[in-house]
Design a protein around this motif. Structure first.
Motif, mmCIF file in Angstrom:
data_model
loop_
_atom_site.group_PDB
_atom_site.id
_atom_site.type_symbol
_atom_site.label_atom_id
_atom_site.label_comp_id
_atom_site.label_asym_id
_atom_site.label_seq_id
_atom_site.Cartn_x
_atom_site.Cartn_y
_atom_site.Cartn_z
ATOM 1 N N VAL A 30 -8.815 18.667 -0.568
ATOM 2 C CA VAL A 30 -9.181 17.551 0.312
ATOM 3 C C VAL A 30 -7.937 16.719 0.599
ATOM 4 N N GLY A 31 -7.762 16.345 1.863
ATOM 5 C CA GLY A 31 -6.750 15.347 2.210
ATOM 6 C C GLY A 31 -5.313 15.797 2.053
ATOM 7 N N SER A 32 -4.961 16.956 2.540
ATOM 8 C CA SER A 32 -3.565 17.393 2.447
ATOM 9 C C SER A 32 -2.675 16.488 3.295
ATOM 10 N N GLY A 33 -1.434 16.338 2.874
ATOM 11 C CA GLY A 33 -0.476 15.530 3.624
ATOM 12 C C GLY A 33 -0.712 14.038 3.526
ATOM 13 N N MET A 34 -1.238 13.580 2.403
ATOM 14 C CA MET A 34 -1.503 12.152 2.235
ATOM 15 C C MET A 34 -0.221 11.351 2.065
ATOM 16 N N THR A 35 -0.305 10.071 2.380
ATOM 17 C CA THR A 35 0.774 9.117 2.153
ATOM 18 C C THR A 35 0.439 8.301 0.912
ATOM 19 N N THR A 36 1.397 8.137 0.027
ATOM 20 C CA THR A 36 1.197 7.296 -1.154
ATOM 21 C C THR A 36 1.665 5.878 -0.836
ATOM 22 N N ILE A 37 0.736 4.940 -0.850
ATOM 23 C CA ILE A 37 1.046 3.517 -0.690
ATOM 24 C C ILE A 37 0.386 2.785 -1.846
ATOM 25 N N ARG A 38 1.175 2.246 -2.717
ATOM 26 C CA ARG A 38 0.614 1.529 -3.858
ATOM 27 C C ARG A 38 -0.064 0.240 -3.408
ATOM 28 N N PHE A 39 -1.044 -0.185 -4.194
ATOM 29 C CA PHE A 39 -1.719 -1.448 -3.910
ATOM 30 C C PHE A 39 -0.741 -2.602 -4.116
ATOM 31 N N GLY A 40 -0.797 -3.572 -3.223
ATOM 32 C CA GLY A 40 -0.035 -4.799 -3.403
ATOM 33 C C GLY A 40 -0.889 -5.872 -4.050
ATOM 34 N N VAL A 41 -0.251 -6.834 -4.690
ATOM 35 C CA VAL A 41 -0.965 -7.977 -5.262
ATOM 36 C C VAL A 41 -0.227 -9.254 -4.902
ATOM 37 N N ASP A 42 -0.988 -10.315 -4.756
ATOM 38 C CA ASP A 42 -0.429 -11.636 -4.487
ATOM 39 C C ASP A 42 -0.756 -12.540 -5.667
#
Length: 462
Positions: A246-258
């Motif tokens: 499932v979901g080949s070629g995904m982009t990894t974007i980590r969660f941000g926090v404020d």
């Protein structure tokens, strides 16, 4: 650009990780000059809305909510593909008229949403926040509590999970009591799988249930192919989806926090060792492991265990936690508003996340690191990729009271030296930076779908 953010539930009634991630995206999209609309739902059993589709505003963000009390699940297949939701979702999309759809969770909407979006030729992006796309219980946890790799072929292990969970919720008959055990659930699933292959048994009482569960991986794999792009917040989650096709070629974007990132206020060297837990008081989160490990390892050592979480979600389990804490320096503090997160973390020497399941970049972990609070986590990959042992925290064997107790004994022996790790503990990604990276994914999805991007120069140039 108008962005429809589809999430299974939302503020103010629901406020955990995926809901918070969705809200933060919406806030930042709005502040960057875009027009976010959150599309959410009311779970069956929650208070009924005045209408099937209800609109309201939260923090000046438009929210559209579908009342699932009016379209309840009638079979297992409805939990992941509910055709009756299609016309409702179609009307919502026609009303919102987004330039792009971003799905942060499909529960309640179900994967029929992806078919509805495809019919309208809208660009669609996903953020995978758990394992819904290939795991029946979303947790990648087998019936015996071990970590699971995903559905078998056919998904007999998924059937085992369903049988045990259903039996545990009833436990009325002898059959239920058998199925409520790992061995019983596995045996029941195996027998039902064999039954479906016998002549004349494909229309048996269990046939629909078995087919719904066995068809789930293939149906979702097919519909997930409609995504123009997908985001994973950890390398582990990305790899887990890809291993399951499932979901080949995904982009990894980590969660941000404020959160306030100023240095952590110094604690007196003679202050008691303060260990904290923040989260659901539920077995898969493991607060019982922390309480028992502290009792074993820190007897005679000045310390406190501070537990933050609602005791109403699993009252029986919470009662057992209180019983296990009798005579120990354990404080049950209940819940707190998100704006108090820094204050709560500042009183802790270590935040402990003793989860038994595959956590996936929990926001409380990132907030702790960003506020310079070291962490102690179980060794599941959705957390360990954020932890450098001895620098910003420690890792112990998942589910092991002994392993956590050994870690805590080491901290007690370290004495004043344990207070130095806040200097090497940090996490720098903000929610605005996360959103800017997400907008670049939108650009690629819109381009792939053959649409003209109307992103602002500020967003596209960030």
């Amino acid at each position: 650009m108008k962005v429809a953010l589809f999430v299974h539930c939302f503020f103010p009634a629901h406020f955990y990780g995926t809901e918070t991630y969705t809200l933060e995206l919406a806030r930042n999209l709005r502040d960057l000059g875009h027009e976010p609309v959150v599309v959410t739902a009311v779970f069956p059993g929650e208070p009924v809305q005045d209408a099937l589709v209800h609109a309201y505003r939260h923090e000046d963000i438009e929210v559209v909510s579908v009342d699932k009390n009016r379209i309840p699940d009638t079979r297992v297949k409805d939990t992941y593909l509910q055709p009756l939701m299609a016309p409702v979702l179609g009307e919502v999309l026609d009303r919102v008229a987004p330039d792009i759809v971003h799905v942060t969770h499909l529960i309640n909407h179900t994967a029929v949403l992806l078919d509805v979006v495809a019919q309208r030729r809208l660009p669609v992006v996903a953020t995978f926040t758990d394992f819904f796309g290939f795991c029946y219980n979303n947790r990648l946890e087998a019936v015996d509590g071990s970590l699971c790799a995903g559905p078998a072929n056919p998904a007999v292990n998924c059937l085992s999970c369903h049988l045990m969970a259903a039996a545990q919720s009833r436990s009325l008959t002898r059959r239920d009591r058998i199925l409520a055990t790992p061995a019983g659930a596995r045996l029941g699933a195996a027998l039902m799988a064999v039954e479906q292959r016998l002549p004349g048994r494909r229309r048996s009482a269990h046939a629909g249930l078995v087919q719904d569960l066995f068809q789930r991986p293939g149906i979702l794999r097919s519909l997930y192919a409609n995504y123009d792009a997908a985001i994973a917040p950890t390398a582990f989650l990305r790899e887990a989806y890809e291993r399951n096709g499932v979901g080949s070629g995904m982009t990894t974007i980590r969660f941000g926090v404020d959160i306030d990132r100023r240095p952590k206020p110094p604690r007196p060297p003679d202050a008691p060792l303060t260990l904290g837990f923040i989260g659901q008081l539920a077995p898969h989160k493991g607060p019982d492991i922390l309480i028992e490990a502290a009792r074993r390892a820190l007897a005679g050592v000045p310390h406190r265990v501070v537990i933050h979480g609602s005791e109403q979600q699993a009252p029986d389990y919470s009662a057992r936690l209180r019983e296990a804490s009798e005579g120990a320096p354990v404080e049950f503090r209940g819940t707190f508003s998100p704006d108090k997160m820094r204050v709560v973390l500042d009183e802790m020497d270590f935040l402990v996340i003793p989860s038994r399941w595959y956590e996936n970049s929990p926001l409380v972990l990132l907030n702790a690191l960003a506020s310079h609070t070291p962490v102690i986590v179980s060794d599941v990959l959705g957390m360990t990729e954020f932890v450098i042992s001895g620098e910003n925290g420690f890792v112990f064997a998942r589910g092991s009271v002994d392993a956590l107790a050994e870690c805590l004994s080491g901290l007690a022996a370290a004495g004043a030296r344990r207070h130095g790790m806040e200097l090497t503990t940090h996490y720098d990604l903000s929610t605005q930076r996360m959103t800017e990276e997400t907008i670049r994914v939108y650009e690629r999805a819109i381009s792939k779908a053959g649409r003209v991007s109307e992103l602002s120069a500020t967003a596209s140039g960030a």
